[in-house]
Design a protein around this motif. Structure first.
Motif, mmCIF file in Angstrom:
data_model
loop_
_atom_site.group_PDB
_atom_site.id
_atom_site.type_symbol
_atom_site.label_atom_id
_atom_site.label_comp_id
_atom_site.label_asym_id
_atom_site.label_seq_id
_atom_site.Cartn_x
_atom_site.Cartn_y
_atom_site.Cartn_z
ATOM 1 N N LEU A 87 43.749 38.878 47.163
ATOM 2 C CA LEU A 87 43.328 38.384 45.852
ATOM 3 C C LEU A 87 41.962 38.937 45.470
ATOM 4 O O LEU A 87 41.714 39.252 44.301
ATOM 5 C CB LEU A 87 43.312 36.853 45.855
ATOM 6 C CG LEU A 87 44.671 36.152 45.950
ATOM 7 C CD1 LEU A 87 44.488 34.642 45.988
ATOM 8 C CD2 LEU A 87 45.556 36.552 44.782
ATOM 9 N N TRP A 88 41.061 39.065 46.448
ATOM 10 C CA TRP A 88 39.754 39.647 46.161
ATOM 11 C C TRP A 88 39.899 41.094 45.694
ATOM 12 O O TRP A 88 39.220 41.534 44.743
ATOM 13 C CB TRP A 88 38.861 39.589 47.398
ATOM 14 C CG TRP A 88 38.135 38.297 47.584
ATOM 15 C CD1 TRP A 88 38.329 37.385 48.583
ATOM 16 C CD2 TRP A 88 37.087 37.762 46.766
ATOM 17 N NE1 TRP A 88 37.481 36.316 48.442
ATOM 18 C CE2 TRP A 88 36.704 36.524 47.334
ATOM 19 C CE3 TRP A 88 36.449 38.201 45.618
ATOM 20 C CZ2 TRP A 88 35.703 35.720 46.786
ATOM 21 C CZ3 TRP A 88 35.451 37.409 45.059
ATOM 22 C CH2 TRP A 88 35.092 36.183 45.641
ATOM 23 N N ALA A 131 38.921 42.445 41.983
ATOM 24 C CA ALA A 131 37.929 43.506 41.787
ATOM 25 C C ALA A 131 38.503 44.632 40.928
ATOM 26 O O ALA A 131 37.837 45.126 40.000
ATOM 27 C CB ALA A 131 37.467 44.046 43.140
ATOM 28 N N VAL A 132 39.744 45.047 41.203
ATOM 29 C CA VAL A 132 40.344 46.147 40.451
ATOM 30 C C VAL A 132 40.487 45.791 38.973
ATOM 31 O O VAL A 132 40.110 46.575 38.083
ATOM 32 C CB VAL A 132 41.709 46.509 41.059
ATOM 33 C CG1 VAL A 132 42.476 47.456 40.138
ATOM 34 C CG2 VAL A 132 41.531 47.144 42.422
ATOM 35 N N ASN A 133 40.991 44.611 38.687
ATOM 36 C CA ASN A 133 41.219 44.236 37.291
ATOM 37 C C ASN A 133 39.924 43.927 36.563
ATOM 38 O O ASN A 133 39.821 44.173 35.351
ATOM 39 C CB ASN A 133 42.169 43.037 37.233
ATOM 40 C CG ASN A 133 43.580 43.395 37.635
ATOM 41 O OD1 ASN A 133 44.347 43.940 36.859
ATOM 42 N ND2 ASN A 133 43.933 43.092 38.884
ATOM 43 N N THR A 134 38.928 43.418 37.264
ATOM 44 C CA THR A 134 37.640 43.173 36.625
ATOM 45 C C THR A 134 36.953 44.483 36.275
ATOM 46 O O THR A 134 36.380 44.629 35.177
ATOM 47 C CB THR A 134 36.739 42.324 37.541
ATOM 48 O OG1 THR A 134 37.412 41.093 37.863
ATOM 49 C CG2 THR A 134 35.421 42.000 36.859
ATOM 50 N N LEU A 141 51.088 49.234 38.009
ATOM 51 C CA LEU A 141 51.569 49.953 39.191
ATOM 52 C C LEU A 141 50.517 49.963 40.285
ATOM 53 O O LEU A 141 50.838 49.814 41.477
ATOM 54 C CB LEU A 141 51.954 51.383 38.814
ATOM 55 C CG LEU A 141 53.117 51.529 37.828
ATOM 56 C CD1 LEU A 141 53.335 52.994 37.485
ATOM 57 C CD2 LEU A 141 54.385 50.923 38.403
ATOM 58 N N ILE A 142 49.244 50.141 39.916
ATOM 59 C CA ILE A 142 48.163 50.105 40.904
ATOM 60 C C ILE A 142 48.082 48.735 41.558
ATOM 61 O O ILE A 142 47.911 48.611 42.787
ATOM 62 C CB ILE A 142 46.825 50.475 40.240
ATOM 63 C CG1 ILE A 142 46.860 51.933 39.771
ATOM 64 C CG2 ILE A 142 45.670 50.263 41.199
ATOM 65 C CD1 ILE A 142 47.032 52.942 40.872
ATOM 66 N N ASN A 143 48.211 47.675 40.767
ATOM 67 C CA ASN A 143 48.184 46.318 41.328
ATOM 68 C C ASN A 143 49.323 46.099 42.302
ATOM 69 O O ASN A 143 49.124 45.532 43.392
ATOM 70 C CB ASN A 143 48.250 45.290 40.188
ATOM 71 C CG ASN A 143 46.913 45.033 39.546
ATOM 72 O OD1 ASN A 143 46.214 44.083 39.893
ATOM 73 N ND2 ASN A 143 46.530 45.865 38.597
ATOM 74 N N PRO A 152 31.333 30.333 43.646
ATOM 75 C CA PRO A 152 30.214 30.995 42.959
ATOM 76 C C PRO A 152 30.633 32.206 42.133
ATOM 77 O O PRO A 152 30.130 32.399 41.016
ATOM 78 C CB PRO A 152 29.293 31.399 44.116
ATOM 79 C CG PRO A 152 29.576 30.408 45.189
ATOM 80 C CD PRO A 152 31.036 30.138 45.078
ATOM 81 N N VAL A 153 31.554 33.011 42.655
ATOM 82 C CA VAL A 153 32.024 34.170 41.890
ATOM 83 C C VAL A 153 32.801 33.709 40.661
ATOM 84 O O VAL A 153 32.672 34.295 39.569
ATOM 85 C CB VAL A 153 32.886 35.080 42.782
ATOM 86 C CG1 VAL A 153 33.596 36.139 41.952
ATOM 87 C CG2 VAL A 153 32.015 35.748 43.839
ATOM 88 N N TRP A 154 33.585 32.651 40.807
ATOM 89 C CA TRP A 154 34.309 32.105 39.655
ATOM 90 C C TRP A 154 33.342 31.615 38.582
ATOM 91 O O TRP A 154 33.538 31.871 37.386
ATOM 92 C CB TRP A 154 35.219 30.974 40.122
ATOM 93 C CG TRP A 154 35.864 30.200 39.006
ATOM 94 C CD1 TRP A 154 36.861 30.624 38.185
ATOM 95 C CD2 TRP A 154 35.545 28.859 38.603
ATOM 96 N NE1 TRP A 154 37.189 29.632 37.287
ATOM 97 C CE2 TRP A 154 36.398 28.541 37.526
ATOM 98 C CE3 TRP A 154 34.643 27.909 39.058
ATOM 99 C CZ2 TRP A 154 36.358 27.306 36.894
ATOM 100 C CZ3 TRP A 154 34.599 26.673 38.429
ATOM 101 C CH2 TRP A 154 35.444 26.377 37.362
#
Length: 325
Positions: free
Chosen positions: A183-184, A188-191, A157-159, A245-247
């Motif tokens: 997408l960023w 961030a939320v799911n990570t 629901l948050i997503n 780089p983040v990937w």
């Protein structure tokens, strides 16, 4: 049980146990599910399928009989479903599977009730407010239940609320929120949710130790990281230079976490799939201006990477099997 099964299958491969004696060996080692375990599995399966059918039945009943039912009848039906579910929770308790299923159903009924309010009164509210309000209303139940499925529903629901918010307000405080920035935010939320879940499980919180929850979060987090990397590789107009780089950092952190601390081949297999997708996208981008043989080269590359990834995962599985002996 799982390690015993692997050991017995390994002995069969080495010839220590005849193939004809494999069923008897599995039975003696108590690897095969017993009648009680099958009964428990079927009870849980029918319980959750029944709850899902009741929730979907309420939604489709209201939708099909929208014109025939009056306003008060619709609200009475939706509210009575929430009350009935909470009565079951009160009688059964949150520790029993049936009580957890009833609380999960009550959470779904709250969403149906909010959707009914929005559809009936047409207040002009945005869709993200529905999902945000839904998440806020069931948060006390999520905290009390201590149930992974309910937490994942809340995160879903948050997503949805975040994605729909950026769709409703593409610019806030002078900042333009493009698809890449959405997408960023979701990444961030799911990570953060994945890190928090693994940290709490490492601290010994029993109801968070089941692996299917963090695996699902790892798939979602890695999927967003892969999508961001593909956007940079394919040179989308709003792609960030930090995506690849983040990937790569996500892949490195996942390898360290799920190889050294929590050994989980499922997440590592997802990382292999992510590498295959990103690398294939890179070569497809740079070979797109070549002749038709570029498609053949890309296909061969995918096959080679898949074979290499499968060999690596099989090697890791063999190492884990030797450690558990």
């Amino acid at each position: 049980m799982r390690n015993a099964r692997h050991i017995i299958l390994h002995w069969v491969e080495q010839g220590h146990i005849a193939i004809a004696n494999l069923p008897r060996a599995l039975t003696v080692a108590e690897v095969l599910p017993s009648r009680q375990e099958w009964r428990q599995f079927l009870d849980r399966l029918l319980l959750w399928m029944g709850m899902a059918l009741v929730a979907s039945g309420l939604i489709f009943f209201l939708a099909y009989n929208w014109k025939e039912l009056g306003r008060f009848a619709k609200f009475s039906l939706a509210e009575m479903m929430v009350i009935a579910a909470m009565v079951f929770v009160w009688r059964l308790g949150c520790d029993r599977p049936s009580g957890k299923a009833a609380l999960f159903g009550a959470s779904l009924f709250v969403g149906a009730l909010l959707a009914l309010i929005g559809q009936t009164y047409q207040t002009g509210a945005d869709t993200f407010e529905l999902f945000g309000g839904w998440a806020a209303m069931i948060l006390p139940w999520v905290l009390v239940a201590r149930y992974p499925a309910l937490w994942l529903l809340w995160l879903a629901l948050i997503n949805l609320a975040i994605a729909l918010y950026f769709q409703a307000f593409p610019s806030v405080f002078g900042l333009l929120f493009s698809t890449e920035r959405v997408l960023w935010a979701l990444f961030a939320v799911n990570t953060v949710a994945l890190v928090a879940w693994e940290a709490c499980a490492a601290r010994g919180i029993a109801w968070l130790t089941r692996r299917w929850g963090p695996r699902l979060l790892a798939v979602v987090s890695g999927g967003f990281a892969t999508a961001l990397a593909m956007m940079q590789i394919l040179e989308a107009h709003d792609a960030s230079v930090w995506a690849v780089p983040v990937w790569l950092a996500w892949l490195g952190a996942a390898f360290v976490m799920y190889r050294r601390f929590v050994k989980d081949l499922f997440v590592l297999a997802g990382g292999v799939l992510s590498v295959i997708i990103v690398v294939a996208s890179f070569f497809a981008k740079h070979l797109s201006h070549a002749d038709s043989s570029s498609f053949l080269l890309t296909g061969l590359l995918v096959i080679a990477l898949s074979a290499a990834g499968g060999w690596w995962l099989k090697r890791l599985a063999a190492e884990d099997q030797r450690e558990h002996r």
